[in-house]
Motif scaffolding. Structure first.
Motif, PDB file in Angstrom:
ATOM      1  N   LYS A 343       0.804  -1.222   0.000  1.00  0.00           N
ATOM      2  CA  LYS A 343       0.000   0.000   0.000  1.00  0.00           C
ATOM      3  C   LYS A 343       0.837   1.272   0.000  1.00  0.00           C
ATOM      4  O   LYS A 343       0.310   2.368  -0.224  1.00  0.00           O
ATOM      5  CB  LYS A 343      -0.940  -0.007   1.204  1.00  0.00           C
ATOM      6  CG  LYS A 343      -2.026  -1.073   1.116  1.00  0.00           C
ATOM      7  CD  LYS A 343      -2.948  -1.028   2.328  1.00  0.00           C
ATOM      8  CE  LYS A 343      -4.022  -2.105   2.218  1.00  0.00           C
ATOM      9  NZ  LYS A 343      -4.936  -2.090   3.388  1.00  0.00           N
ATOM     10  N   THR A 344       2.141   1.146   0.268  1.00  0.00           N
ATOM     11  CA  THR A 344       2.982   2.353   0.256  1.00  0.00           C
ATOM     12  C   THR A 344       3.251   2.852  -1.157  1.00  0.00           C
ATOM     13  O   THR A 344       3.738   3.962  -1.323  1.00  0.00           O
ATOM     14  CB  THR A 344       4.341   2.078   0.940  1.00  0.00           C
ATOM     15  OG1 THR A 344       5.078   1.095   0.186  1.00  0.00           O
ATOM     16  CG2 THR A 344       4.139   1.592   2.365  1.00  0.00           C
ATOM     17  N   ILE A 345       2.926   2.039  -2.167  1.00  0.00           N
ATOM     18  CA  ILE A 345       3.140   2.462  -3.542  1.00  0.00           C
ATOM     19  C   ILE A 345       1.932   3.320  -3.973  1.00  0.00           C
ATOM     20  O   ILE A 345       1.064   2.906  -4.708  1.00  0.00           O
ATOM     21  CB  ILE A 345       3.375   1.262  -4.489  1.00  0.00           C
ATOM     22  CG1 ILE A 345       3.768   1.722  -5.885  1.00  0.00           C
ATOM     23  CG2 ILE A 345       2.206   0.325  -4.512  1.00  0.00           C
ATOM     24  CD1 ILE A 345       4.310   0.634  -6.772  1.00  0.00           C
ATOM     25  N   ASN A 346       1.939   4.545  -3.496  1.00  0.00           N
ATOM     26  CA  ASN A 346       0.837   5.472  -3.715  1.00  0.00           C
ATOM     27  C   ASN A 346       1.392   6.742  -4.331  1.00  0.00           C
ATOM     28  O   ASN A 346       1.948   7.605  -3.632  1.00  0.00           O
ATOM     29  CB  ASN A 346       0.141   5.762  -2.366  1.00  0.00           C
ATOM     30  CG  ASN A 346      -1.092   6.636  -2.556  1.00  0.00           C
ATOM     31  OD1 ASN A 346      -1.692   6.633  -3.623  1.00  0.00           O
ATOM     32  ND2 ASN A 346      -1.462   7.352  -1.521  1.00  0.00           N
ATOM     33  N   ILE A 347       1.286   6.859  -5.633  1.00  0.00           N
ATOM     34  CA  ILE A 347       1.858   7.993  -6.365  1.00  0.00           C
ATOM     35  C   ILE A 347       0.828   9.102  -6.466  1.00  0.00           C
ATOM     36  O   ILE A 347      -0.255   8.904  -7.020  1.00  0.00           O
ATOM     37  CB  ILE A 347       2.327   7.567  -7.775  1.00  0.00           C
ATOM     38  CG1 ILE A 347       3.240   6.338  -7.698  1.00  0.00           C
ATOM     39  CG2 ILE A 347       3.018   8.735  -8.481  1.00  0.00           C
ATOM     40  CD1 ILE A 347       4.483   6.534  -6.882  1.00  0.00           C
TER      41      ILE A 347
END
Length: 350
Positions: A343-347
């Motif tokens: 979930k940290t892959i939030n651009i």
């Protein structure tokens, strides 16, 4: 021993239409076709040496010292000349792995020593039909297996097929090559899943991110794999119109700083020589005046990351020549998958 069978990997790196026709393979789907010749031939460029008596002498002799002397006399100091040297060392019964388009490969056995294309009438006729074509030397081969999916090979052979040199020896994994000769079914399930996911992942990246957001994705990846500091430098750092670096990632424990040029493309096959020239020029400037004085004590590792599905092989040769790692979209998608998607892959959209 001079006559011991050797194992090589040879990449069809240029002149696709002619090179694939010579070996009897369709370049776009990697299927066998009738080449209209009496045999199949693997080829390499260097047509400027096709009429060289020195290289004819090199092919004929089996004396290692004499071969070395001939190449020294040739006087070509370019790094890529060593691929030609390896190619001209092919001899009867050597085994050659040839990576191909569409995630396939084929395995060939050498039938006789290489020759200048000028000395093989049917090859000379075919090459000359294409106008100015850079085919210099050919070797007659027969196919042992393939083209088959790369998933039919063991992991060490799959990994070796990713190298970008035109011609390399792979005798250290000859057992895997011998198994591939007999392979009739896939081996590596993970590789198959990874291939499928990476293609979908790349489509998502290309369709949903713009160039600035793609740079942010690279920042996320670098942090994910443990970079201590990651930043997107100011676009005004270089007054030179060519020089450019998009992302800088510092790995303090490793003593390295990865400096990255990012290229967002919609196209499937492109050349990235401009990107290579951009980072090459930036590094030249940094060498004279270290980038903001912050990274001068670290070893610089230059990368170019592109969203292109594939990149021309001559561009990979150009990158290797300048010691720059060139990563296409599929490879980068695999790198993201292996880093672990969460979930940290939030651009944030721009």
């Amino acid at each position: 021993m001079v006559n011991e069978k050797k194992y090589y990997l040879h990449r069809i790196s240029h002149e696709w239409e002619v090179s694939y026709k010579l070996v009897g393979i369709d370049p776009y789907n990697s299927e066998k076709v009738d080449n209209g010749l009496s045999a199949s031939y693997l080829s390499i460029g260097w047509s400027n040496y096709a009429d060289s008596e020195l290289l004819r002498k090199y092919i004929e002799t089996t004396d290692i010292d004499e071969k070395r002397k001939i190449f020294n006399e040739l006087g070509d100091e370019s790094k890529s000349i060593y691929s030609l040297r390896k190619f001209l060392n092919f001899k009867k019964d050597d085994v050659i792995i040839v990576p191909m388009y569409n995630k396939k490969f084929a395995i060939y056995k050498v039938l006789e020593r290489p020759k200048s294309y000028i000395d093989v009438d049917e090859v000379k006729e075919l090459v000359n039909q294409g106008g100015k074509v850079d085919i210099g030397f050919v070797v007659k081969v027969e196919i042992l297996n393939g083209p088959i999916p790369r998933t039919y090979a063991e992991s060490d052979l799959i990994s070796r097929m990713k190298v970008r040199q035109t011609t390399v020896e792979i005798g250290d994994i000859k057992d895997s090559v011998e198994k591939a000769i007999k392979a009739t079914a896939p081996i590596n399930i993970y590789e198959k899943v990874e291939e499928t996911l990476s293609e979908s992942y790349l489509d998502i990246i290309r369709d949903n991110l713009n160039p600035a957001e793609f740079e942010k994705l690279i920042v996320w990846y670098m942090r994910k794999i443990g970079a201590d500091i990651v930043e997107i430098p100011s676009k005004n750092n270089f007054s030179n119109s060519v020089a450019d670096i998009d992302v800088v990632a510092l790995f303090d424990n490793l003593g390295i700083v990865i400096q990255i040029q990012a290229k967002h493309h919609k196209g499937k096959k492109v050349s990235e020589k401009h990107a290579i020239n951009q980072i090459k020029k930036a590094l030249e400037i940094n060498k004279e005046k270290p980038y903001e004085g912050k990274y001068s004590q670290y070893i610089t590792v230059p990368w170019v990351i592109s969203t292109a599905e594939s990149i021309s092989d001559d561009t990979y040769d150009y990158a290797n020549e300048h010691q720059i790692r060139l990563i296409d979209g599929i490879e980068f998608a695999k790198m993201l998958i292996n880093a672990g998607i969460d979930k940290t892959i939030n651009i944030v959209k721009e």
